[in-house]
Motif scaffolding. Structure first.
Motif, PDB file in Angstrom:
ATOM      1  N   ILE A   1       0.843  -1.201   0.000  1.00  0.00           N
ATOM      2  CA  ILE A   1       0.000   0.000   0.000  1.00  0.00           C
ATOM      3  C   ILE A   1       0.879   1.252   0.000  1.00  0.00           C
ATOM      4  N   ASP A   2       0.570   2.186  -0.896  1.00  0.00           N
ATOM      5  CA  ASP A   2       1.420   3.378  -1.062  1.00  0.00           C
ATOM      6  C   ASP A   2       1.101   4.436  -0.007  1.00  0.00           C
ATOM      7  N   GLU A   3       1.778   5.581  -0.117  1.00  0.00           N
ATOM      8  CA  GLU A   3       1.651   6.629   0.901  1.00  0.00           C
ATOM      9  C   GLU A   3       0.254   7.232   0.946  1.00  0.00           C
ATOM     10  N   GLN A   4      -0.489   7.107  -0.141  1.00  0.00           N
ATOM     11  CA  GLN A   4      -1.865   7.620  -0.174  1.00  0.00           C
ATOM     12  C   GLN A   4      -2.878   6.604   0.355  1.00  0.00           C
ATOM     13  N   GLY A   5      -2.364   5.429   0.771  1.00  0.00           N
ATOM     14  CA  GLY A   5      -3.249   4.394   1.297  1.00  0.00           C
ATOM     15  C   GLY A   5      -3.901   3.551   0.229  1.00  0.00           C
TER      16      GLY A   5
ATOM     17  N   ALA B   1       0.295  -4.286  -8.177  1.00  0.00           N
ATOM     18  CA  ALA B   1      -0.169  -5.277  -7.207  1.00  0.00           C
ATOM     19  C   ALA B   1      -1.531  -5.842  -7.605  1.00  0.00           C
ATOM     20  N   VAL B   2      -2.388  -4.980  -8.158  1.00  0.00           N
ATOM     21  CA  VAL B   2      -3.700  -5.441  -8.621  1.00  0.00           C
ATOM     22  C   VAL B   2      -3.536  -6.411  -9.786  1.00  0.00           C
ATOM     23  N   ARG B   3      -2.615  -6.103 -10.701  1.00  0.00           N
ATOM     24  CA  ARG B   3      -2.380  -7.008 -11.839  1.00  0.00           C
ATOM     25  C   ARG B   3      -1.908  -8.377 -11.368  1.00  0.00           C
ATOM     26  N   GLU B   4      -1.000  -8.380 -10.405  1.00  0.00           N
ATOM     27  CA  GLU B   4      -0.508  -9.658  -9.865  1.00  0.00           C
ATOM     28  C   GLU B   4      -1.629 -10.434  -9.187  1.00  0.00           C
ATOM     29  N   LEU B   5      -2.495  -9.706  -8.496  1.00  0.00           N
ATOM     30  CA  LEU B   5      -3.637 -10.336  -7.843  1.00  0.00           C
ATOM     31  C   LEU B   5      -4.579 -10.956  -8.871  1.00  0.00           C
TER      32      LEU B   5
ATOM     33  N   ASN C   1      -9.154  -1.966   3.875  1.00  0.00           N
ATOM     34  CA  ASN C   1      -8.574  -0.720   4.391  1.00  0.00           C
ATOM     35  C   ASN C   1      -7.980   0.175   3.315  1.00  0.00           C
ATOM     36  N   ALA C   2      -7.969  -0.295   2.075  1.00  0.00           N
ATOM     37  CA  ALA C   2      -7.357   0.490   0.994  1.00  0.00           C
ATOM     38  C   ALA C   2      -8.262   1.650   0.589  1.00  0.00           C
ATOM     39  N   GLY C   3      -7.648   2.781   0.305  1.00  0.00           N
ATOM     40  CA  GLY C   3      -8.418   3.948  -0.117  1.00  0.00           C
ATOM     41  C   GLY C   3      -9.089   3.749  -1.466  1.00  0.00           C
ATOM     42  N   ASN C   4      -8.484   2.929  -2.328  1.00  0.00           N
ATOM     43  CA  ASN C   4      -9.046   2.706  -3.665  1.00  0.00           C
ATOM     44  C   ASN C   4      -9.726   1.345  -3.776  1.00  0.00           C
TER      45      ASN C   4
ATOM     46  N   ILE D   1      -4.486 -13.496  13.751  1.00  0.00           N
ATOM     47  CA  ILE D   1      -3.555 -12.428  13.377  1.00  0.00           C
ATOM     48  C   ILE D   1      -3.254 -12.559  11.896  1.00  0.00           C
ATOM     49  N   GLY D   2      -3.829 -11.674  11.108  1.00  0.00           N
ATOM     50  CA  GLY D   2      -3.574 -11.665   9.676  1.00  0.00           C
ATOM     51  C   GLY D   2      -2.453 -10.712   9.337  1.00  0.00           C
ATOM     52  N   GLY D   3      -2.316 -10.437   8.060  1.00  0.00           N
ATOM     53  CA  GLY D   3      -1.279  -9.508   7.638  1.00  0.00           C
ATOM     54  C   GLY D   3      -1.624  -8.062   7.923  1.00  0.00           C
ATOM     55  N   GLY D   4      -2.943  -7.723   7.787  1.00  0.00           N
ATOM     56  CA  GLY D   4      -3.347  -6.333   7.948  1.00  0.00           C
ATOM     57  C   GLY D   4      -4.370  -6.085   9.030  1.00  0.00           C
ATOM     58  N   SER D   5      -4.867  -7.140   9.642  1.00  0.00           N
ATOM     59  CA  SER D   5      -5.837  -6.967  10.725  1.00  0.00           C
ATOM     60  C   SER D   5      -5.700  -8.113  11.717  1.00  0.00           C
TER      61      SER D   5
END
Length: 509
Positions: free
Chosen positions: A45-49, A55-59, A88-91, A137-141
């Protein structure tokens, strides 16, 4: 009933996983395929959240690969969910639209409460536990739940996980003194907003997810644990503290040499355990228990059994499901043996004190004793033991699984001693005696239907003058085969029980 297959895709913060479940024509459920790809979405996740385009392409590539696996298995339904990283991503809206456009998959964005609920369902359907805390305990939550009487009471999803806190506090997976104190203070301050976490001391803390499973594997490797299962594995609190101190001091290149620790967790294992320890302390928990089931299992049960996804009897479901996976077994014979074994146990327990759950062990062993014939009838007891200890018999501890497997596959006391020596310290001399008594009891039940015709309609049992008198009140035929089998077993049975079994000719009254 025709075969049906369900694919569950879990887009997590640390990894993306696929599991394909099958319902067989005999009504049993099993996992037939699975795949895992590292993602580290929280890390990207970048500085803008926002989650970046690459990363989306890889997903998308990973999800399309998973779709091909599902197509290969003719999977009728694919249920794909996303958790904290995308939540939690802004986009997140743009990311979900892009994924759905490029994969034709509808992605469910789970809330923190939904994620905790499915995780609880997966756990409670695989463990015989009444009260406790659950942590994922996940990676982001990190999801924390309190359950009482096997029902969810409270749950919360915290916006931190092993990947996000490694990024925020860790320097290449290392936590120096100041960094550790800052991480612990942050977790404690955030969790303190949920006062119920500290209001139920003395309960076990059950952990699902990669951090706790990795911790369990490391602990087992250190102890040279003899049973190859991570599920329902207890760990004392002080042992976790010791492993944490040991791991924290090791640089990444040294952590690679730690038995049980996979390379994709080298940098995030220490922050993950740090989260675990803080919450354990706040709960005043009694000990840790590793759970091998979780979110994906909960999603499966909710999808397959939407009207009643939570099991009332975990052990019964698990045993009957395993039995149904082996349709070659003569079902009427096994049912008759099961009923006879329980009848014998109920009569004989008055003459010998047994542990509280011994009847459950006899029940389990007498339902599964013939599953080894699906591999080879010759020496099927050996195959039965292997299948039982390597299958998911939920609702039993590791020791109980070994006891049930040894009872189901019992041949002699010497063989029971050999098993106990292999699985020390889980099994001891007292267990060898117990296996001998319950194993010969099961053998007697088998002998009483050796012709596999269920000839004995009703059996009366009496202990008299050192004999176990077996009277078939309703029977078909002379029971010559059964009487011969009981006679052949009599010497071994007497050694163990001090009673000589005698099957009388049929009586009709």
């Amino acid at each position: 009933m025709t075969e049906q297959r369900i694919g569950i895709i879990d887009i997590g913060s640390n990894s993306i996983r696929l599991v394909i479940y099958e319902r067989t024509g005999n009504g049993a459920h099993r996992v037939i395929d699975g795949s895992k790809r590292a993602a580290r979405l929280s890390e990207q996740i970048d500085e803008q959240g926002n989650i970046p385009v690459l990363a989306v392409r890889e997903l998308v590539d990973t999800l399309n690969h998973f779709r091909l696996i599902c197509a290969h298995h003719r999977t009728a339904l694919i249920r794909a969910v996303a958790t904290a990283a995308i939540r939690n991503a802004g986009n997140r809206k743009e990311v979900l639209l892009q994924i759905e456009s490029d994969t034709s998959l509808r992605i469910e964005l789970l809330s923190g409460e939904e994620e905790a609920g499915y995780g609880f369902l997966g756990m409670i359907n695989s463990m015989d536990v009444k009260d406790g805390f659950l942590i994922d305990i996940g990676g982001g939550s990190t999801e924390v739940s309190l359950f009482r009487d096997r029902s969810l009471v409270q749950s919360v999803s915290f916006p931190f996980g092993s990947v996000s806190l490694t990024r925020r506090f860790g320097s290449k997976g290392l936590l120096e003194g100041d960094e550790l104190r800052e991480l612990e203070a942050y977790v404690q301050e955030t969790a303190a907003r949920e006062p119920w976490i500290g209001e139920s001391p003395g309960l076990p803390l059950i952990g699902v997810g990669g951090t706790v499973r990795a911790l369990g594997k490391i602990h087992q490797a250190k102890l040279k644990y003899t049973f190859q299962s991570n599920h329902n594995y207890p760990i004392p609190g002080q042992d976790v503290n010791g492993l944490f101190d040991q791991l924290r001091k090791l640089p990444l290149n040294k952590r690679r040499q730690v038995p049980g620790l996979s390379k994709d967790r080298l940098d995030i294992i220490v922050p993950g355990i740090a989260i675990l320890r803080v919450l354990y302390s706040m709960m005043q928990a009694e000990h840790y228990i590793v759970c091998g089931s979780g979110l994906r299992d909960g999603l499966f049960f909710a999808t397959r059994f939407p009207e009643q996804p939570r099991l009332d009897d975990v052990l019964s479901y698990s045993v009957n499901n395993l039995a149904a996976l082996h349709p070659e077994v003569p079902r009427q014979h096994v049912t008759h043996v099961n009923q006879t074994a329980l009848l014998l146990f109920d009569q004989l327990q008055h003459h010998h004190p047994f542990p509280d759950r011994a009847r459950l062990w006899v029940d389990t062993a007498s339902i599964l004793f013939r599953i080894g014939t699906s591999i080879d009838y010759n020496d099927y007891t050996k195959h039965t033991f292997y299948l039982m200890i390597n299958s998911h018999i939920y609702g039993l501890s590791h020791r109980e699984t070994l006891l049930c497997s040894a009872i189901a596959s019992y041949k002699s006391k010497n063989r029971a001693k050999q098993l106990a020596s292999v699985y020390k310290p889980l099994l001891d001399e007292a267990d060898v005696a117990l296996i001998g008594m319950l194993g010969t009891l099961l053998q007697l039940a088998v002998a009483l239907d050796r012709s596999e015709t269920q000839s004995i309609g009703r059996l009366e049992i009496e202990v008299s003058d050192g004999k176990l008198v077996l009277q078939a009140v309703r029977a078909e035929g002379s029971l010559a085969v059964e009487r011969q089998e009981v006679s052949a077993l009599a010497g071994e049975f007497k050694k163990v029980w001090g009673l000589t079994p005698v099957l009388l000719p049929p009586a009709y009254r």
